[in-house]
Design a protein around this motif. Structure first.
Motif, PDB file in Angstrom:
ATOM      1  N   MET A  59      -6.837  -5.415   2.709  1.00  0.00           N
ATOM      2  CA  MET A  59      -6.662  -5.283   1.273  1.00  0.00           C
ATOM      3  C   MET A  59      -6.569  -6.630   0.576  1.00  0.00           C
ATOM      4  O   MET A  59      -5.877  -7.539   1.049  1.00  0.00           O
ATOM      5  N   MET A  60      -7.235  -6.737  -0.561  1.00  0.00           N
ATOM      6  CA  MET A  60      -7.205  -7.982  -1.317  1.00  0.00           C
ATOM      7  C   MET A  60      -5.802  -8.283  -1.820  1.00  0.00           C
ATOM      8  O   MET A  60      -5.423  -9.448  -1.968  1.00  0.00           O
ATOM      9  N   GLN A  61      -4.980  -7.235  -2.058  1.00  0.00           N
ATOM     10  CA  GLN A  61      -3.626  -7.489  -2.551  1.00  0.00           C
ATOM     11  C   GLN A  61      -2.694  -8.037  -1.472  1.00  0.00           C
ATOM     12  O   GLN A  61      -1.540  -8.361  -1.760  1.00  0.00           O
ATOM     13  N   ASP A  62      -3.178  -8.150  -0.226  1.00  0.00           N
ATOM     14  CA  ASP A  62      -2.387  -8.758   0.839  1.00  0.00           C
ATOM     15  C   ASP A  62      -2.506 -10.283   0.865  1.00  0.00           C
ATOM     16  O   ASP A  62      -1.921 -10.933   1.734  1.00  0.00           O
ATOM     17  N   LEU A  63      -3.272 -10.847  -0.052  1.00  0.00           N
ATOM     18  CA  LEU A  63      -3.413 -12.310  -0.105  1.00  0.00           C
ATOM     19  C   LEU A  63      -2.058 -13.021  -0.113  1.00  0.00           C
ATOM     20  O   LEU A  63      -1.901 -14.040   0.576  1.00  0.00           O
ATOM     21  N   PRO A  64      -1.031 -12.545  -0.850  1.00  0.00           N
ATOM     22  CA  PRO A  64       0.253 -13.267  -0.852  1.00  0.00           C
ATOM     23  C   PRO A  64       0.882 -13.400   0.530  1.00  0.00           C
ATOM     24  O   PRO A  64       1.693 -14.312   0.743  1.00  0.00           O
ATOM     25  N   ARG A  65       0.515 -12.531   1.458  1.00  0.00           N
ATOM     26  CA  ARG A  65       1.067 -12.637   2.818  1.00  0.00           C
ATOM     27  C   ARG A  65       0.568 -13.882   3.541  1.00  0.00           C
ATOM     28  O   ARG A  65       1.128 -14.278   4.564  1.00  0.00           O
ATOM     29  N   LEU A  66      -0.480 -14.488   2.993  1.00  0.00           N
ATOM     30  CA  LEU A  66      -1.052 -15.688   3.616  1.00  0.00           C
ATOM     31  C   LEU A  66      -0.626 -16.970   2.906  1.00  0.00           C
ATOM     32  O   LEU A  66      -1.015 -18.063   3.312  1.00  0.00           O
ATOM     33  N   GLU A  87       0.835  -1.201   0.000  1.00  0.00           N
ATOM     34  CA  GLU A  87       0.000   0.000   0.000  1.00  0.00           C
ATOM     35  C   GLU A  87       0.873   1.256   0.000  1.00  0.00           C
ATOM     36  O   GLU A  87       1.920   1.313   0.643  1.00  0.00           O
ATOM     37  N   TYR A  88       0.423   2.279  -0.735  1.00  0.00           N
ATOM     38  CA  TYR A  88       1.250   3.468  -0.941  1.00  0.00           C
ATOM     39  C   TYR A  88       1.648   4.157   0.356  1.00  0.00           C
ATOM     40  O   TYR A  88       2.709   4.769   0.447  1.00  0.00           O
ATOM     41  N   ASN A  89       0.801   4.064   1.384  1.00  0.00           N
ATOM     42  CA  ASN A  89       1.140   4.747   2.634  1.00  0.00           C
ATOM     43  C   ASN A  89       2.067   3.898   3.518  1.00  0.00           C
ATOM     44  O   ASN A  89       2.470   4.342   4.592  1.00  0.00           O
ATOM     45  N   GLN A  90       2.406   2.692   3.047  1.00  0.00           N
ATOM     46  CA  GLN A  90       3.285   1.820   3.824  1.00  0.00           C
ATOM     47  C   GLN A  90       4.665   1.646   3.202  1.00  0.00           C
ATOM     48  O   GLN A  90       5.609   1.262   3.881  1.00  0.00           O
ATOM     49  N   ILE A  91       4.793   1.957   1.902  1.00  0.00           N
ATOM     50  CA  ILE A  91       6.027   1.610   1.210  1.00  0.00           C
ATOM     51  C   ILE A  91       7.228   2.397   1.725  1.00  0.00           C
ATOM     52  O   ILE A  91       8.337   1.863   1.823  1.00  0.00           O
ATOM     53  N   ASP A  92       7.047   3.657   2.090  1.00  0.00           N
ATOM     54  CA  ASP A  92       8.180   4.460   2.547  1.00  0.00           C
ATOM     55  C   ASP A  92       8.783   3.865   3.820  1.00  0.00           C
ATOM     56  O   ASP A  92      10.003   3.695   3.929  1.00  0.00           O
TER      57      ASP A  92
END
Length: 277
Positions: A83-90, A4-9
């Motif tokens: 977020m749906m894009q966090d699926l790879p974390r599982l 997520e854009y607010n987490q990348i930094d």
């Protein structure tokens, strides 16, 4: 994987290689990291296994919106998100994850409409897409114009004209409004022809064919065909006063419905060639 854009930094700063964080490229002024438009494709059997193991519970986070860079005052109430894009974390069985990178200017289908005019104008000052009602509408016209070229065998499309509404700079292409059924067959039902600068084309009907149809600069052609009917236009050249996009006056801002006010402009219909079957 997507971040997520607010987490990348913060994520980058936690590494030795990118400890300065998300620093803009010195040449382009943009982040070197590709942005994601969240159009995701999951392999169903993998997705099913993750759901079975997790029960649908995924990592959560908050993304507060602040009034300014001091981050001392909230712009709006924040909320808990996932977020749906966090699926790879599982994923746990070495499943493969990848992405496809596209040239942003060519990705017509990605045109979010989420910012009010004041915020959109401010974002544009910093080189960002305005992502507002006006820019979204222009991108719909632009996407339809792309389709009308029919891969090179269809219409020739004129360049857009530079306009500005509510302090937001936009490029106004020919205004093409096409029904879904017509679009499905655009490679075979559009042959030659052209749309001039500032022209308007409205096509509503699955059975419409346009061959060597030219809508001159500033002119408008409307074509409506009832379900099941066929209409073939061939060798037609249209020239009239057409439709114009004009900014709203202060009085109109008070009286217009919200869907017009958020665009910052209205369509002034001065003339049109109308065909209906």
């Amino acid at each position: 994987m997507n971040v997520e854009y607010n987490q990348i930094d913060a994520l980058l700063k936690s590494t030795e290689e990118f400890k300065e964080g998300d620093v803009a490229d010195s040449t382009t002024g943009l982040s070197p990291w590709p942005g994601s438009i969240n159009e995701l494709i999951f392999q169903l059997d993998t997705y099913h296994k993750v759901l079975d193991a997790s029960g649908g519970a995924v990592p959560e986070f908050v993304n507060p919106k602040y009034v300014d860079g001091t981050k001392t005052k909230f712009k709006s109430p924040t909320r808990l998100e996932c977020m749906m894009q966090d699926l790879p974390r599982l994923l746990v069985n070495k499943e493969r994850v990848g992405f496809t990178s596209l040239y942003r200017a060519a990705v017509r289908q990605y045109s979010p409409v989420k910012n009010k005019s004041e915020d959109a104008a401010e974002k544009q000052k910093f080189g960002l897409d305005p992502a507002c009602a006006g820019s979204g509408e222009m991108d719909v016209y632009r996407f339809n114009c792309d389709c009308l070229t029919a891969g090179g065998s269809g219409m020739t499309i004129a360049d857009g004209t530079e306009v500005s509404f509510d302090g937001i700079a936009l490029s106004e292409p020919p205004k093409a409004v096409l029904s879904p059924g017509f679009l499905l067959n655009v490679k075979t039902n559009v042959i030659g022809g052209s749309l001039g600068v500032g022209s308007t084309l409205v096509v509503d009907g699955d059975g419409v064919t346009l061959e060597d149809v030219h809508v001159e600069a500033g002119s408008c052609l409307e074509v409506y065909a009832a379900e099941g009917s066929k209409l073939e236009l061939k060798g037609l050249r249209v020239q009239n006063d057409g439709w114009r996009i004009v900014g709203l006056t202060e009085k109109e801002r008070e009286d217009m419905p919200e869907e017009v006010r958020i665009r910052g402009f209205k369509v002034l219909k001065r003339g049109s060639a109308l065909l209906r079957v």
